[in-house]
Design a protein around this motif. Structure first.
Motif, PDB file in Angstrom:
ATOM      1  N   UNK A  85      57.024  82.998 -34.264  1.00 18.12           N
ATOM      2  CA  UNK A  85      56.814  84.293 -34.896  1.00 18.12           C
ATOM      3  C   UNK A  85      57.368  84.287 -36.317  1.00 18.12           C
ATOM      4  N   UNK A  86      58.563  83.739 -36.493  1.00 13.91           N
ATOM      5  CA  UNK A  86      59.166  83.707 -37.840  1.00 13.91           C
ATOM      6  C   UNK A  86      58.324  82.897 -38.809  1.00 13.91           C
ATOM      7  N   UNK A  87      57.740  81.804 -38.339  1.00  6.31           N
ATOM      8  CA  UNK A  87      56.928  80.966 -39.225  1.00  6.31           C
ATOM      9  C   UNK A  87      55.642  81.665 -39.651  1.00  6.31           C
ATOM     10  N   UNK A  88      55.261  82.703 -38.938  1.00  8.94           N
ATOM     11  CA  UNK A  88      54.075  83.473 -39.328  1.00  8.94           C
ATOM     12  C   UNK A  88      54.371  84.391 -40.514  1.00  8.94           C
ATOM     13  N   UNK A  89      55.647  84.740 -40.692  1.00 11.54           N
ATOM     14  CA  UNK A  89      56.043  85.526 -41.872  1.00 11.54           C
ATOM     15  C   UNK A  89      55.940  84.639 -43.103  1.00 11.54           C
ATOM     16  N   UNK A  90      56.393  83.409 -42.963  1.00 12.55           N
ATOM     17  CA  UNK A  90      56.338  82.425 -44.040  1.00 12.55           C
ATOM     18  C   UNK A  90      56.861  81.100 -43.532  1.00 12.55           C
ATOM     19  N   UNK A  91      56.340  80.033 -44.075  1.00 13.00           N
ATOM     20  CA  UNK A  91      56.681  78.692 -43.600  1.00 13.00           C
ATOM     21  C   UNK A  91      58.152  78.332 -43.830  1.00 13.00           C
ATOM     22  N   UNK A 130      66.454  88.863 -30.127  1.00  8.70           N
ATOM     23  CA  UNK A 130      65.218  88.737 -30.897  1.00  8.70           C
ATOM     24  C   UNK A 130      64.042  88.338 -30.002  1.00  8.70           C
ATOM     25  N   UNK A 131      64.084  88.755 -28.749  1.00  7.66           N
ATOM     26  CA  UNK A 131      62.992  88.440 -27.830  1.00  7.66           C
ATOM     27  C   UNK A 131      61.735  89.201 -28.214  1.00  7.66           C
ATOM     28  N   UNK A 132      60.634  88.476 -28.228  1.00  4.77           N
ATOM     29  CA  UNK A 132      59.338  89.048 -28.579  1.00  4.77           C
ATOM     30  C   UNK A 132      58.292  88.547 -27.595  1.00  4.77           C
ATOM     31  N   UNK A 133      57.144  89.197 -27.573  1.00  3.30           N
ATOM     32  CA  UNK A 133      56.078  88.687 -26.697  1.00  3.30           C
ATOM     33  C   UNK A 133      55.723  87.254 -27.089  1.00  3.30           C
ATOM     34  N   UNK A 187      61.080  89.492 -35.863  1.00  2.00           N
ATOM     35  CA  UNK A 187      60.929  88.245 -36.625  1.00  2.00           C
ATOM     36  C   UNK A 187      61.433  88.460 -38.054  1.00  2.00           C
ATOM     37  N   UNK A 188      61.079  89.580 -38.644  1.00  2.00           N
ATOM     38  CA  UNK A 188      61.560  89.898 -39.996  1.00  2.00           C
ATOM     39  C   UNK A 188      63.082  90.061 -39.998  1.00  2.00           C
TER      40      UNK A 188
END
Length: 175
Positions: A93-99, A40-43, A59-60
Protein backbone atom coordinates in the motif's frame (compact mmCIF):
# COMPACT_ATOMS: atom_id res chain seq x y z
CA UNK A 1 18.37 12.51 16.34
CA UNK A 2 14.92 10.94 15.92
CA UNK A 3 15.01 7.20 15.25
CA UNK A 4 11.92 5.32 14.14
CA UNK A 5 12.00 1.61 14.88
CA UNK A 6 9.63 -1.24 14.19
CA UNK A 7 9.47 -4.95 13.62
CA UNK A 8 8.23 -6.17 10.26
CA UNK A 9 6.36 -8.85 12.15
CA UNK A 10 2.76 -9.59 12.99
CA UNK A 11 3.48 -11.41 16.25
CA UNK A 12 2.33 -9.82 19.50
CA UNK A 13 5.41 -11.34 21.17
CA UNK A 14 7.81 -10.59 18.33
CA UNK A 15 11.46 -11.37 18.94
CA UNK A 16 12.17 -9.00 16.05
CA UNK A 17 10.53 -6.20 17.99
CA UNK A 18 12.73 -7.07 20.97
CA UNK A 19 15.95 -6.90 18.94
CA UNK A 20 14.87 -3.69 17.19
CA UNK A 21 14.03 -2.02 20.50
CA UNK A 22 17.32 -3.20 21.98
CA UNK A 23 19.26 -1.80 19.04
CA UNK A 24 17.44 1.52 19.40
CA UNK A 25 18.29 1.61 23.11
CA UNK A 26 21.97 1.62 22.13
CA UNK A 27 21.52 4.97 20.35
CA UNK A 28 22.41 7.05 23.41
CA UNK A 29 20.74 10.46 23.39
CA UNK A 30 18.44 9.70 20.47
CA UNK A 31 14.69 10.16 20.61
CA UNK A 32 13.16 6.77 19.82
CA UNK A 33 9.69 6.10 18.48
CA UNK A 34 8.60 2.49 18.19
CA UNK A 35 5.76 1.62 15.83
CA UNK A 36 3.58 -1.47 15.80
CA UNK A 37 2.57 -2.45 12.28
CA UNK A 38 -0.76 -3.67 13.71
CA UNK A 39 -1.69 0.00 14.01
CA UNK A 40 -1.48 0.19 10.20
CA UNK A 41 -3.57 -2.82 9.20
CA UNK A 42 -5.35 -2.36 5.89
CA UNK A 43 -7.34 -4.55 3.54
CA UNK A 44 -5.26 -6.86 1.36
CA UNK A 45 -3.87 -4.78 -1.51
CA UNK A 46 -5.67 -5.25 -4.79
CA UNK A 47 -5.53 -2.89 -7.77
CA UNK A 48 -9.34 -3.08 -8.11
CA UNK A 49 -9.67 -1.97 -4.47
CA UNK A 50 -7.22 0.89 -5.01
CA UNK A 51 -9.11 2.01 -8.10
CA UNK A 52 -12.47 1.89 -6.31
CA UNK A 53 -11.51 3.26 -2.90
CA UNK A 54 -8.11 4.92 -3.27
CA UNK A 55 -5.14 4.42 -1.00
CA UNK A 56 -6.03 4.08 2.69
CA UNK A 57 -5.06 6.95 4.97
CA UNK A 58 -3.04 4.53 7.11
CA UNK A 59 -0.51 4.12 4.28
CA UNK A 60 -0.05 7.90 4.20
CA UNK A 61 0.23 7.95 8.00
CA UNK A 62 2.94 5.29 8.02
CA UNK A 63 4.90 7.13 5.35
CA UNK A 64 4.58 10.36 7.34
CA UNK A 65 6.16 8.60 10.33
CA UNK A 66 9.08 7.54 8.16
CA UNK A 67 9.33 11.07 6.77
CA UNK A 68 9.53 12.62 10.23
CA UNK A 69 12.41 10.35 11.35
CA UNK A 70 16.10 11.02 10.92
CA UNK A 71 16.91 7.29 10.77
CA UNK A 72 15.24 3.88 10.82
CA UNK A 73 15.87 0.60 12.63
CA UNK A 74 13.81 -2.25 11.19
CA UNK A 75 13.91 -5.91 12.14
CA UNK A 76 12.35 -8.41 9.75
CA UNK A 77 10.60 -11.59 10.73
CA UNK A 78 10.88 -14.38 8.19
CA UNK A 79 7.86 -16.38 7.08
CA UNK A 80 8.85 -19.13 4.66
CA UNK A 81 11.87 -17.13 3.54
CA UNK A 82 9.97 -13.92 2.87
CA UNK A 83 8.27 -10.97 4.57
CA UNK A 84 5.29 -11.73 6.80
CA UNK A 85 2.04 -11.05 4.94
CA UNK A 86 1.08 -8.22 7.32
CA UNK A 87 4.25 -6.26 6.56
CA UNK A 88 4.16 -7.05 2.84
CA UNK A 89 0.62 -5.68 2.62
CA UNK A 90 1.59 -2.49 4.46
CA UNK A 91 4.60 -2.09 2.19
CA UNK A 92 2.50 -2.71 -0.94
CA UNK A 93 0.00 0.00 0.00
CA UNK A 94 2.79 2.45 0.89
CA UNK A 95 4.54 1.82 -2.43
CA UNK A 96 1.35 2.88 -4.21
CA UNK A 97 1.73 6.36 -2.70
CA UNK A 98 5.23 6.54 -4.15
CA UNK A 99 8.11 4.20 -4.86
CA UNK A 100 10.46 5.92 -2.35
CA UNK A 101 8.96 4.19 0.70
CA UNK A 102 12.18 4.46 2.76
CA UNK A 103 12.65 8.12 1.73
CA UNK A 104 16.44 7.94 1.73
CA UNK A 105 16.58 7.59 5.52
CA UNK A 106 19.75 6.00 6.92
CA UNK A 107 18.55 2.54 7.90
CA UNK A 108 19.82 -0.31 10.02
CA UNK A 109 18.17 -3.55 8.96
CA UNK A 110 18.05 -6.49 11.34
CA UNK A 111 16.48 -9.94 11.43
CA UNK A 112 16.35 -12.69 13.99
CA UNK A 113 14.92 -16.13 14.54
CA UNK A 114 15.51 -19.06 16.84
CA UNK A 115 17.05 -20.99 13.97
CA UNK A 116 20.62 -21.08 12.70
CA UNK A 117 19.73 -18.91 9.71
CA UNK A 118 18.65 -15.95 11.83
CA UNK A 119 16.04 -14.94 9.22
CA UNK A 120 18.94 -14.24 6.89
CA UNK A 121 17.00 -14.92 3.69
CA UNK A 122 14.43 -12.20 4.33
CA UNK A 123 17.16 -9.84 5.51
CA UNK A 124 19.14 -10.38 2.31
CA UNK A 125 16.00 -9.74 0.30
CA UNK A 126 15.17 -6.56 2.25
CA UNK A 127 18.71 -5.19 1.97
CA UNK A 128 18.90 -5.89 -1.77
CA UNK A 129 15.43 -4.49 -2.46
CA UNK A 130 15.88 -1.33 -0.38
CA UNK A 131 17.68 0.79 -3.02
CA UNK A 132 14.74 0.31 -5.38
CA UNK A 133 12.46 1.88 -2.76
CA UNK A 134 14.55 4.82 -1.59
CA UNK A 135 16.50 2.80 0.94
CA UNK A 136 19.83 3.93 2.38
CA UNK A 137 20.97 0.83 4.27
CA UNK A 138 24.00 1.72 6.39
CA UNK A 139 24.30 -1.79 7.76
CA UNK A 140 22.53 -5.04 8.50
CA UNK A 141 22.79 -7.88 10.97
CA UNK A 142 21.19 -11.30 11.27
CA UNK A 143 20.91 -12.69 14.81
CA UNK A 144 20.62 -16.49 14.80
CA UNK A 145 19.49 -18.60 17.75
CA UNK A 146 17.70 -15.65 19.38
CA UNK A 147 16.65 -17.51 22.53
CA UNK A 148 20.25 -18.58 23.15
CA UNK A 149 21.90 -15.19 22.53
CA UNK A 150 19.33 -12.75 23.93
CA UNK A 151 18.41 -12.46 27.59
CA UNK A 152 14.71 -11.60 27.39
CA UNK A 153 14.47 -10.72 31.09
CA UNK A 154 17.34 -8.23 30.84
CA UNK A 155 16.38 -7.25 27.28
CA UNK A 156 19.89 -7.50 25.84
CA UNK A 157 22.23 -9.61 23.78
CA UNK A 158 24.49 -12.01 25.68
CA UNK A 159 26.71 -12.97 22.74
CA UNK A 160 29.74 -10.64 22.84
CA UNK A 161 30.45 -10.87 19.10
CA UNK A 162 26.87 -10.03 18.08
CA UNK A 163 26.73 -7.30 20.73
CA UNK A 164 29.90 -5.72 19.34
CA UNK A 165 28.60 -5.88 15.78
CA UNK A 166 25.27 -4.33 16.75
CA UNK A 167 26.91 -1.53 18.77
CA UNK A 168 29.17 -0.71 15.82
CA UNK A 169 26.21 -0.59 13.43
CA UNK A 170 24.18 1.65 15.75
CA UNK A 171 27.24 3.88 16.08
CA UNK A 172 27.44 4.17 12.30
CA UNK A 173 23.71 4.96 12.13
CA UNK A 174 23.96 7.76 14.67
CA UNK A 175 27.30 9.23 13.51
Amino acid sequence: MNILTFAASNSSTSINRQIAEYAASLAIGADIETLDIHDYEMPIYRSDREEADGIPQLAHDFLAKIGSADALIISFAEHNGAYPAAFKNLFDWCSRVGREVWQGKPTLMLATSDGAGGAGRVLDFAVNAAPHFGGNVIGHLSVPHFSKVFDQDAGKLTDADLEGQLRALVGTLTA
